[in-house]
Scaffold this motif. Structure first.
Motif, PDB file in Angstrom:
ATOM      1  N   ASP A  42       3.062  -2.992 -10.263  1.00 36.41           N
ATOM      2  CA  ASP A  42       3.352  -1.565 -10.438  1.00 36.41           C
ATOM      3  C   ASP A  42       3.655  -0.962  -9.067  1.00 36.41           C
ATOM      4  O   ASP A  42       2.873  -1.112  -8.120  1.00 36.41           O
ATOM      5  CB  ASP A  42       2.119  -0.900 -11.054  1.00 36.41           C
ATOM      6  CG  ASP A  42       2.342   0.561 -11.428  1.00 36.41           C
ATOM      7  OD1 ASP A  42       3.244   1.214 -10.862  1.00 36.41           O
ATOM      8  OD2 ASP A  42       1.588   1.063 -12.289  1.00 36.41           O
ATOM      9  N   ASP A  43       4.794  -0.254  -8.966  1.00 39.11           N
ATOM     10  CA  ASP A  43       5.163   0.300  -7.655  1.00 39.11           C
ATOM     11  C   ASP A  43       4.229   1.418  -7.207  1.00 39.11           C
ATOM     12  O   ASP A  43       4.338   1.912  -6.082  1.00 39.11           O
ATOM     13  CB  ASP A  43       6.627   0.746  -7.632  1.00 39.11           C
ATOM     14  CG  ASP A  43       6.934   1.920  -8.553  1.00 39.11           C
ATOM     15  OD1 ASP A  43       6.021   2.420  -9.240  1.00 39.11           O
ATOM     16  OD2 ASP A  43       8.113   2.340  -8.600  1.00 39.11           O
ATOM     17  N   GLN A  46       2.731   0.153  -4.117  1.00 43.08           N
ATOM     18  CA  GLN A  46       3.560  -0.151  -2.957  1.00 43.08           C
ATOM     19  C   GLN A  46       3.038   0.624  -1.743  1.00 43.08           C
ATOM     20  O   GLN A  46       2.867   1.844  -1.771  1.00 43.08           O
ATOM     21  CB  GLN A  46       5.022   0.218  -3.231  1.00 43.08           C
ATOM     22  CG  GLN A  46       5.986  -0.353  -2.215  1.00 43.08           C
ATOM     23  CD  GLN A  46       7.411  -0.375  -2.737  1.00 43.08           C
ATOM     24  OE1 GLN A  46       7.703   0.173  -3.797  1.00 43.08           O
ATOM     25  NE2 GLN A  46       8.301  -1.012  -2.008  1.00 43.08           N
ATOM     26  N   ILE A  52      -2.485  -4.727  -2.130  1.00 42.50           N
ATOM     27  CA  ILE A  52      -1.356  -5.607  -1.798  1.00 42.50           C
ATOM     28  C   ILE A  52      -1.760  -6.711  -0.832  1.00 42.50           C
ATOM     29  O   ILE A  52      -1.334  -7.873  -0.987  1.00 42.50           O
ATOM     30  CB  ILE A  52      -0.182  -4.785  -1.222  1.00 42.50           C
ATOM     31  CG1 ILE A  52       0.298  -3.760  -2.257  1.00 42.50           C
ATOM     32  CG2 ILE A  52       0.957  -5.701  -0.799  1.00 42.50           C
ATOM     33  CD1 ILE A  52       0.701  -4.365  -3.593  1.00 42.50           C
ATOM     34  N   PHE A  65       8.170  -5.218  -6.936  1.00 45.77           N
ATOM     35  CA  PHE A  65       7.624  -3.925  -7.355  1.00 45.77           C
ATOM     36  C   PHE A  65       8.509  -3.355  -8.456  1.00 45.77           C
ATOM     37  O   PHE A  65       9.735  -3.336  -8.347  1.00 45.77           O
ATOM     38  CB  PHE A  65       7.558  -2.954  -6.183  1.00 45.77           C
ATOM     39  CG  PHE A  65       6.505  -3.303  -5.164  1.00 45.77           C
ATOM     40  CD1 PHE A  65       5.161  -3.075  -5.444  1.00 45.77           C
ATOM     41  CD2 PHE A  65       6.854  -3.862  -3.945  1.00 45.77           C
ATOM     42  CE1 PHE A  65       4.185  -3.402  -4.502  1.00 45.77           C
ATOM     43  CE2 PHE A  65       5.888  -4.186  -3.011  1.00 45.77           C
ATOM     44  CZ  PHE A  65       4.550  -3.950  -3.288  1.00 45.77           C
ATOM     45  N   ALA A  66       7.882  -2.910  -9.529  1.00 46.40           N
ATOM     46  CA  ALA A  66       8.621  -2.375 -10.670  1.00 46.40           C
ATOM     47  C   ALA A  66       8.115  -0.977 -10.987  1.00 46.40           C
ATOM     48  O   ALA A  66       6.919  -0.696 -10.916  1.00 46.40           O
ATOM     49  CB  ALA A  66       8.473  -3.287 -11.882  1.00 46.40           C
ATOM     50  N   SER A  67       9.031  -0.117 -11.363  1.00 41.45           N
ATOM     51  CA  SER A  67       8.691   1.275 -11.654  1.00 41.45           C
ATOM     52  C   SER A  67       8.112   1.405 -13.054  1.00 41.45           C
ATOM     53  O   SER A  67       8.532   0.729 -13.993  1.00 41.45           O
ATOM     54  CB  SER A  67       9.933   2.149 -11.536  1.00 41.45           C
ATOM     55  OG  SER A  67       9.665   3.467 -11.999  1.00 41.45           O
ATOM     56  N   THR A  68       7.150   2.310 -13.180  1.00 46.82           N
ATOM     57  CA  THR A  68       6.618   2.654 -14.497  1.00 46.82           C
ATOM     58  C   THR A  68       7.068   4.055 -14.916  1.00 46.82           C
ATOM     59  O   THR A  68       6.484   4.655 -15.824  1.00 46.82           O
ATOM     60  CB  THR A  68       5.084   2.590 -14.501  1.00 46.82           C
ATOM     61  OG1 THR A  68       4.566   3.441 -13.454  1.00 46.82           O
ATOM     62  CG2 THR A  68       4.600   1.170 -14.276  1.00 46.82           C
TER      63      THR A  68
END
Length: 359
Positions: A42-43, A46, A52, A65-68
């Motif tokens: 989940d970003d 970040q 991390i 990293f992926a956006s929710t």
């Protein structure tokens, strides 16, 4: 002779505060030469070194990293899988770290590392025919049950629907309550209510059986304890919510969800409403189907001072209503669980239109 469903569970589970520290040890036997582990994170995290820096990267391992901001889409799954195939060819495994959306995204990417075509081709029941890459779920929010479910809910070009298959469940999950500590109150509530609503739908459904009942009753008991009876949110609340999520997910493994989920899929597809809050928006209006569950839900909303959006369908066109209704009507197993085989006698397009207009 009755044909009983022979369904897979998560193969390996580790639970406990601090268990995230064992991630490297858990992954080591699955590592292949020159094939990295991919961590889909989940970003929200970040730049947050506390988490991390604890991810055990080795060699060519990579964090994606992926956006929710939106729930997982088939085009997002396809893009990540293509990028990984182009860069590495194959991977040792895919690890999802985050809430339900990240766990679903990781499951879907793992499946698409080995299956041809688009993930949209596999939206439905038992369409996946090839085992995916090794995949691990590490939740940082609790409630959705995505860590144990055999589905990965995706929004595709035509519908919002999961890749429901025997190959979808994680090979390993790491349940560390320390990772969910400090989650934003509203987000914690929405995902927690996803679990609560799972239980209400499962325990009152026509698919109910003793297997589902045993898990569902325990999950419901835990939800009621932490959201109705406790006055202070503490570490014990996080522990119990993580276990409620696990049990709630298991409760629908051998049964199904119901009205709230079927209707909320329409909201998610058209308006991009996130799953947890979408279920809350819908469930708030379902006294007709779940009177006791809705009564207690409203008490939880008041106790925790949670805002449930209203009027989100106020300015929709006929065409938009029709699209939501199309998506909802497609969820036949959910309606059958809720209302029985003759569910179409009750759930008409007119009825669904009236339901959406209240939201």
């Amino acid at each position: 002779m009755t044909a009983f469903k022979n369904f897979p569970m998560v193969k390996m589970v580790v639970y406990g505060r601090g268990s995230f520290a064992q991630t490297a040890e858990i992954l080591a036997p699955q590592r292949k030469a020159d094939a990295p582990f991919i961590f889909i994170v989940d970003d929200f995290f970040q730049g947050k070194a506390e988490l991390i820096n604890r991810i055990p990267l080795e060699g060519k391992d990579k964090i994606v990293f992926a956006s929710t901001a939106d729930e997982p889409k088939t085009k997002q799954v396809d893009a990540i899988a293509k990028e990984l195939k182009d860069e590495f060819g194959t991977v040792s495994g895919v690890i999802g770290i985050g809430g339900g959306s990240m766990l679903d995204l990781a499951k879907a990417v793992a499946l698409m590392m080995t299956n041809p075509g688009s993930s949209a081709d596999y939206q439905g029941w038992d369409l996946v025919k090839v085992p995916g890459a090794y995949h691990v779920g590490i939740p940082t929010l609790s409630g959705t049950g995505a860590e144990v479910s055999r589905t990965t809910v995706l929004t595709g070009p035509e519908r919002k629907l999961g890749m429901n298959s025997d190959y979808t469940p994680f090979d390993q999950i790491i349940l560390d309550p320390e990772l969910i500590k400090g989650a934003p109150k509203n987000q914690r509530f929405y995902t927690g209510m996803d679990c609560y609503i799972h239980c209400i739908e499962s325990l009152t459904g026509t698919y109910l059986n003793t297997f589902s009942q045993s898990y569902g009753e325990k999950a419901l008991e835990l939800c009621e304890e932490i959201f109705l009876k406790k006055d202070v949110w503490d570490d014990d609340s996080d522990d119990k919510l993580m276990m409620a999520s696990y049990h709630g997910g298991m409760s629908i493994a051998y049964s199904q969800v119901g009205v709230a989920h079927a209707v909320s899929y329409g909201l998610g597809f058209l308006l991009g409403t996130k799953h947890g809050i979408g279920n809350c928006i819908v469930f708030d209006h379902l006294e007709e189907f779940y009177p006791d569950g809705v009564r207690d839900f409203k008490a939880m909303v008041d106790k925790h001072e949670i805002h449930i959006p209203k009027g989100i369908c106020a300015n929709l066109t006929d065409e938009q209503f029709d699209k939501m209704i199309d998506v909802a009507m497609f969820m036949a197993p959910l309606w059958e669980n809720a209302l029985g085989k003759n569910w179409k006698d009750t759930i008409t397009r007119k009825k669904l239109r009236e339901m959406y207009e209240k939201m």
